[in-house]
Design an enzyme around this catalytic site. Structure first.
Site, PDB file in Angstrom:
ATOM      1  N   HIS A 101     -18.409   1.654 -16.560  1.00 25.96           N
ATOM      2  CA  HIS A 101     -19.563   1.652 -17.454  1.00 25.96           C
ATOM      3  C   HIS A 101     -19.754   2.988 -18.171  1.00 25.96           C
ATOM      4  CE1 HIS A 101     -20.470  -2.115 -15.474  1.00 25.96           C
ATOM      5  NE2 HIS A 101     -20.359  -1.494 -14.317  1.00 25.96           N
ATOM      6  N   HIS A 121     -21.867  -3.232 -20.210  1.00 31.95           N
ATOM      7  CA  HIS A 121     -21.799  -4.386 -21.083  1.00 31.95           C
ATOM      8  C   HIS A 121     -21.949  -3.934 -22.542  1.00 31.95           C
ATOM      9  CE1 HIS A 121     -26.131  -3.961 -20.273  1.00 31.95           C
ATOM     10  NE2 HIS A 121     -26.410  -4.726 -21.309  1.00 31.95           N
ATOM     11  N   GLY A 155     -21.598 -10.222 -23.283  1.00 32.43           N
ATOM     12  CA  GLY A 155     -22.086 -10.799 -24.535  1.00 32.43           C
ATOM     13  C   GLY A 155     -21.020 -11.053 -25.577  1.00 32.43           C
ATOM     14  N   MET A 175     -17.172 -14.472 -20.022  1.00 32.61           N
ATOM     15  CA  MET A 175     -17.623 -15.223 -18.855  1.00 32.61           C
ATOM     16  C   MET A 175     -18.333 -16.503 -19.279  1.00 32.61           C
ATOM     17  SD  MET A 175     -20.327 -14.115 -15.848  1.00 32.61           S
ATOM     18  CE  MET A 175     -19.280 -12.911 -15.067  1.00 32.61           C
TER      19      MET A 175
END
Length: 197
Positions: A101, A121, A155, A175
């Site tokens: 991250h 993300h 996303g 996903m």
């Protein structure tokens, strides 16, 4: 389709299609497309995870977190969070991935033996409700400290996947799209068409 990675989530799948649907069949169908699948079912016990690997029955799967189950089943590839990777012997696996991250985590993952990274993300996602996305700048930051392939996650859709590639990403991880779409073949084709060559 090597620029696309599917990250599993059986909860999304069952919430979409019901408990009578076959999660293992969905995973196998995606693997048949030549897409890497990371079996990210971290809430299972190691035994339950091994049983799921056996039910899927395809050693092309990339195991997640559970290295003992992965080795017992014969997985060639493993993916881990950084804290687990730093404390796990991953010798014997052909490919080792790590979720990161930040650029600092990316550097640490490379040192711990990762040969590719998933970074996120990137965009707003229901999986990280309330957390601000890091945007594609995260990809650029990571690539400033490592030359490992970086895959954006979080996303990702056919509408924004190209932004990850333009930022230097090697590909994208998806996903929800793969877990909730009616037809994984068509969904994969949409993703592939959306990304610059």
């Amino acid at each position: 389709m090597c620029d696309i990675i599917c990250v599993s989530n059986r909860h999304i799948f069952y919430n979409t299609f019901g408990k009578e649907a076959s999660f293992s069949e969905r995973i196998c169908a995606i693997l048949q497309l030549g897409i890497r699948v990371i079996l990210r079912e971290k809430d299972l016990t190691e035994k339950a995870y091994y049983d799921l690997l056996c039910d899927i029955g395809d050693r092309r799967i990339t195991a997640h977190t559970f290295s003992k189950a992965a080795k017992k089943f014969g997985c060639e590839n493993i993916h881990m969070p950084l804290d687990i990777l730093e404390n796990t012997d991953v010798s014997g696996f052909d490919h080792v991935g790590c979720s990161v991250h930040s650029s600092a985590q990316a550097a640490a993952a490379a040192k711990a033996g990762a040969d590719y990274l998933t970074a996120g993300h990137i965009f707003v996602t229901d999986c990280k409700k309330g957390l601000a996305p890091r945007d594609t700048e995260l990809i650029r930051d990571i690539l400033s400290v490592t030359d490992l392939p970086v895959y954006g996650i979080g996303g990702i859709t056919p509408e924004n996947a190209s932004e990850v590639i333009k930022a230097g990403g090697a590909g994208v991880c998806v996903m929800s799209g793969f877990m909730s779409c009616e037809d994984p073949v068509r969904y994969a084709e949409r993703l592939e068409r959306s990304m610059p060559k």
